[in-house]
Design a protein around this motif. Structure first.
Motif, PDB file in Angstrom:
ATOM      1  N   THR A 222       0.834  -1.215   0.000  1.00 41.29           N
ATOM      2  CA  THR A 222       0.000   0.000   0.000  1.00 41.29           C
ATOM      3  C   THR A 222       0.861   1.255   0.000  1.00 41.29           C
ATOM      4  O   THR A 222       0.580   2.237  -0.730  1.00 41.29           O
ATOM      5  N   LEU A 223       1.919   1.314   0.800  1.00 42.81           N
ATOM      6  CA  LEU A 223       2.798   2.489   0.820  1.00 42.81           C
ATOM      7  C   LEU A 223       3.488   2.694  -0.523  1.00 42.81           C
ATOM      8  O   LEU A 223       3.619   3.839  -1.014  1.00 42.81           O
ATOM      9  N   LEU A 224       3.917   1.607  -1.153  1.00 39.96           N
ATOM     10  CA  LEU A 224       4.555   1.729  -2.467  1.00 39.96           C
ATOM     11  C   LEU A 224       3.571   2.245  -3.502  1.00 39.96           C
ATOM     12  O   LEU A 224       3.931   3.039  -4.398  1.00 39.96           O
ATOM     13  N   HIS A 225       2.309   1.780  -3.375  1.00 40.35           N
ATOM     14  CA  HIS A 225       1.291   2.267  -4.306  1.00 40.35           C
ATOM     15  C   HIS A 225       0.976   3.732  -4.062  1.00 40.35           C
ATOM     16  O   HIS A 225       0.764   4.512  -5.005  1.00 40.35           O
ATOM     17  N   MET A 226       0.931   4.140  -2.772  1.00 45.22           N
ATOM     18  CA  MET A 226       0.623   5.530  -2.452  1.00 45.22           C
ATOM     19  C   MET A 226       1.736   6.463  -2.904  1.00 45.22           C
ATOM     20  O   MET A 226       1.486   7.623  -3.247  1.00 45.22           O
ATOM     21  N   THR A 227       2.952   5.987  -2.943  1.00 46.57           N
ATOM     22  CA  THR A 227       4.084   6.822  -3.386  1.00 46.57           C
ATOM     23  C   THR A 227       4.303   6.730  -4.880  1.00 46.57           C
ATOM     24  O   THR A 227       5.188   7.409  -5.427  1.00 46.57           O
ATOM     25  N   GLY A 228       3.505   5.903  -5.576  1.00 46.97           N
ATOM     26  CA  GLY A 228       3.617   5.798  -7.024  1.00 46.97           C
ATOM     27  C   GLY A 228       4.749   4.909  -7.480  1.00 46.97           C
ATOM     28  O   GLY A 228       5.091   4.929  -8.671  1.00 46.97           O
ATOM     29  N   LEU A 229       5.295   4.098  -6.577  1.00 47.08           N
ATOM     30  CA  LEU A 229       6.426   3.239  -6.965  1.00 47.08           C
ATOM     31  C   LEU A 229       5.964   1.960  -7.635  1.00 47.08           C
ATOM     32  O   LEU A 229       6.765   1.283  -8.290  1.00 47.08           O
ATOM     33  N   ILE A 230       4.688   1.582  -7.478  1.00 45.60           N
ATOM     34  CA  ILE A 230       4.147   0.444  -8.210  1.00 45.60           C
ATOM     35  C   ILE A 230       2.840   0.876  -8.852  1.00 45.60           C
ATOM     36  O   ILE A 230       2.166   1.796  -8.383  1.00 45.60           O
ATOM     37  N   THR A 231       2.468   0.206  -9.904  1.00 44.69           N
ATOM     38  CA  THR A 231       1.256   0.557 -10.638  1.00 44.69           C
ATOM     39  C   THR A 231       0.045  -0.027  -9.946  1.00 44.69           C
ATOM     40  O   THR A 231       0.151  -0.858  -9.032  1.00 44.69           O
ATOM     41  N   ASP A 232      -1.126   0.397 -10.464  1.00 48.54           N
ATOM     42  CA  ASP A 232      -2.379  -0.132  -9.915  1.00 48.54           C
ATOM     43  C   ASP A 232      -2.475  -1.641 -10.135  1.00 48.54           C
ATOM     44  O   ASP A 232      -2.950  -2.382  -9.267  1.00 48.54           O
ATOM     45  N   ASP A 233      -2.021  -2.082 -11.302  1.00 47.42           N
ATOM     46  CA  ASP A 233      -2.092  -3.513 -11.601  1.00 47.42           C
ATOM     47  C   ASP A 233      -1.194  -4.323 -10.662  1.00 47.42           C
ATOM     48  O   ASP A 233      -1.577  -5.398 -10.175  1.00 47.42           O
ATOM     49  N   ASP A 234       0.008  -3.791 -10.421  1.00 46.48           N
ATOM     50  CA  ASP A 234       0.903  -4.495  -9.499  1.00 46.48           C
ATOM     51  C   ASP A 234       0.323  -4.539  -8.084  1.00 46.48           C
ATOM     52  O   ASP A 234       0.423  -5.560  -7.377  1.00 46.48           O
ATOM     53  N   TYR A 235      -0.288  -3.448  -7.698  1.00 46.28           N
ATOM     54  CA  TYR A 235      -0.873  -3.387  -6.357  1.00 46.28           C
ATOM     55  C   TYR A 235      -2.007  -4.396  -6.207  1.00 46.28           C
ATOM     56  O   TYR A 235      -2.091  -5.131  -5.230  1.00 46.28           O
ATOM     57  N   GLU A 236      -2.888  -4.433  -7.227  1.00 42.75           N
ATOM     58  CA  GLU A 236      -4.003  -5.367  -7.174  1.00 42.75           C
ATOM     59  C   GLU A 236      -3.504  -6.803  -7.206  1.00 42.75           C
ATOM     60  O   GLU A 236      -4.073  -7.689  -6.571  1.00 42.75           O
ATOM     61  N   SER A 237      -2.403  -7.028  -7.955  1.00 39.73           N
ATOM     62  CA  SER A 237      -1.840  -8.374  -8.023  1.00 39.73           C
ATOM     63  C   SER A 237      -1.305  -8.824  -6.661  1.00 39.73           C
ATOM     64  O   SER A 237      -1.471  -9.985  -6.264  1.00 39.73           O
ATOM     65  N   GLN A 238      -0.666  -7.898  -5.926  1.00 37.77           N
ATOM     66  CA  GLN A 238      -0.122  -8.245  -4.617  1.00 37.77           C
ATOM     67  C   GLN A 238      -1.216  -8.368  -3.550  1.00 37.77           C
ATOM     68  O   GLN A 238      -1.046  -9.103  -2.561  1.00 37.77           O
TER      69      GLN A 238
END
Length: 425
Positions: free
Chosen positions: A51-67
């Motif tokens: 979640t923190l990586l997604h909030m900082t833009g370091l991973i994409t939405d697709d990567d976040y949903e995958s994790q």
């Protein structure tokens, strides 16, 4: 019950087993709870990092949903509910990093994950979370405990006849042959109980047969003795009549003595106990032995009052006098007494064997002349029936036979002197 009893031992073993099992389950519950907590922490760590990586833009939405696809942790979007939970929840654990912070919150038995980055705060609810429950372990522990308890009860019930068997054995040891069969099944304990009961019944039958045999013998002997005594009374008075009368009286005394000895050797309890002086007992013994009093030297200054069976104890002393007359070199015997023992001193060589050899019935020395027959055997049994001990030693060409531990049958500490007894009589 003795503390060394098998029942105490088995109970101790099962108590120890229950304590060990309880401690093992307590350790298991603590260990399992720690594992459960570690699994939750690992889960929340993955979710927080993604979640923190997604909030900082370091991973994409697709990567976040995958994790996050394996975790049911939806975001709480209702602001009112979100603010209420953030303000009222209890913080269980909080971690701060350069890119933000995360905290595990507990609110109404539910877990929430608060994630902060800059000015943004997200609140995720763990939909899969359930408080740690001990139910399964409790059920397992209850089953194990119940199994152990049932096993304990089963074993105690199986060996319980041992107590009844022990009571029957104690009755038998005390001379009581009226025992009961405590067998309850077909196990080994029941087999032992059956074997013991059958053995005692056989002994009881043999004992009854022996008593019947002896009574018949004594009855058959008394008949001719009585007839002979009647016939003697018809003979002309004189020395021959007196001699015959004394012979028949002696035979009657022997039969009565034989009956008394049979009672002692059979282990039957003493039924005619009374208070008698040692001098009385010695006088009676000399009378039974039919010897000259001058051949018996009494070497004690004060008489002793004893609690004994008069007839049996007199016979024991008489047998010692008989042995002294037969086997001493000078055909004399000395009787010494004190508060601990009664000693019989005779002049002669040391016995070839230990005393235990001669107190067996019909024991013999090197030849038939040295046979002690039943004499010492009877003495030993009479002493045992009174709780006394029979001993022997040889000192300075003197054989010393002793009745030990007579302090057990002394009835008073103050003794009468022989002079006082003579004066009274």
């Amino acid at each position: 019950m003795k503390r060394s009893s098998i029942f105490y031992t088995i109970t101790f073993i099962f108590i120890l087993a229950i304590i060990s099992i309880s401690l093992a389950f307590l350790w298991l519950m603590d260990y399992d709870k720690q594992n459960y907590t570690r699994e939750l922490n690992a889960k929340y760590s993955i979710v927080s990092r993604a979640t923190l990586l997604h909030m900082t833009g370091l991973i994409t939405d697709d990567d976040y949903e995958s994790q996050m696809k394996n975790f049911k942790m939806p975001e709480v979007v209702d602001k009112t509910r979100k603010n209420y939970i953030l303000n009222s929840a209890t913080i269980i654990q909080e971690i701060t990093a350069d890119i933000g912070s995360s905290a595990i919150l507990l609110h109404k038995k539910k877990h929430f994950l608060r994630i902060r980055h800059a000015d943004t705060t997200m609140l995720l609810q763990d939909s899969d979370y359930q408080p740690y429950r001990y139910d399964i372990i409790k059920v397992i522990f209850s089953l194990v405990f119940l199994t152990v308890l049932i096993t304990y009860i089963f074993i105690i019930r199986k060996i319980k006849p041992l107590r009844r068997l022990k009571r029957q054995i104690n009755k038998f040891a005390n001379g009581d042959l009226d025992i009961s069969n405590v067998s309850t099944g077909n196990d080994e304990i029941s087999e032992v109980a059956d074997a013991f009961y059958n053995s005692v019944m056989q002994i009881k039958k043999l004992n009854e047969s022996r008593q019947l045999f002896l009574r018949n013998i004594m009855h058959e002997l008394k008949t001719p003795i009585t007839k002979g005594r009647i016939t003697v009374e018809m003979i002309e008075k004189g020395k021959y009549q007196d001699r015959l009368i004394s012979v028949f009286e002696k035979l009657e005394d022997l039969i009565n003595e034989f009956a008394a000895v049979e009672r002692a050797t059979a282990g039957i309890g003493l039924n005619e106990m009374g208070e008698f002086s040692l001098q009385e007992l010695i006088d009676e013994a000399i009378k039974l032995a039919m010897i000259d009093k001058n051949r018996v030297e009494i070497m004690f200054e004060e008489d002793i009052m004893l609690q004994v069976d008069f007839k049996l104890f007199s016979i024991a002393i008489k047998n010692m006098i008989d042995n002294g007359m037969k086997y001493s070199l000078d055909r004399k015997i000395k009787i010494l007494a004190n508060q601990n023992s009664i000693e019989f001193h005779t002049l002669g060589s040391k016995l070839d064997q230990q005393l235990e050899f001669y107190i067996e019935p019909f024991s013999k020395g090197k030849n038939a002349k040295q046979s002690f027959g039943l004499g010492l055997y009877i003495v030993d049994n009479i002493l045992k029936s009174h709780g006394l001990k029979f001993s022997y030693k040889h000192t300075d060409e003197i054989n010393i036979f002793s009745f030990e531990n007579i302090d057990k049958i002394i009835i008073k500490e103050d003794f009468q002197s022989l002079d006082d007894i003579d004066n009274v009589s």
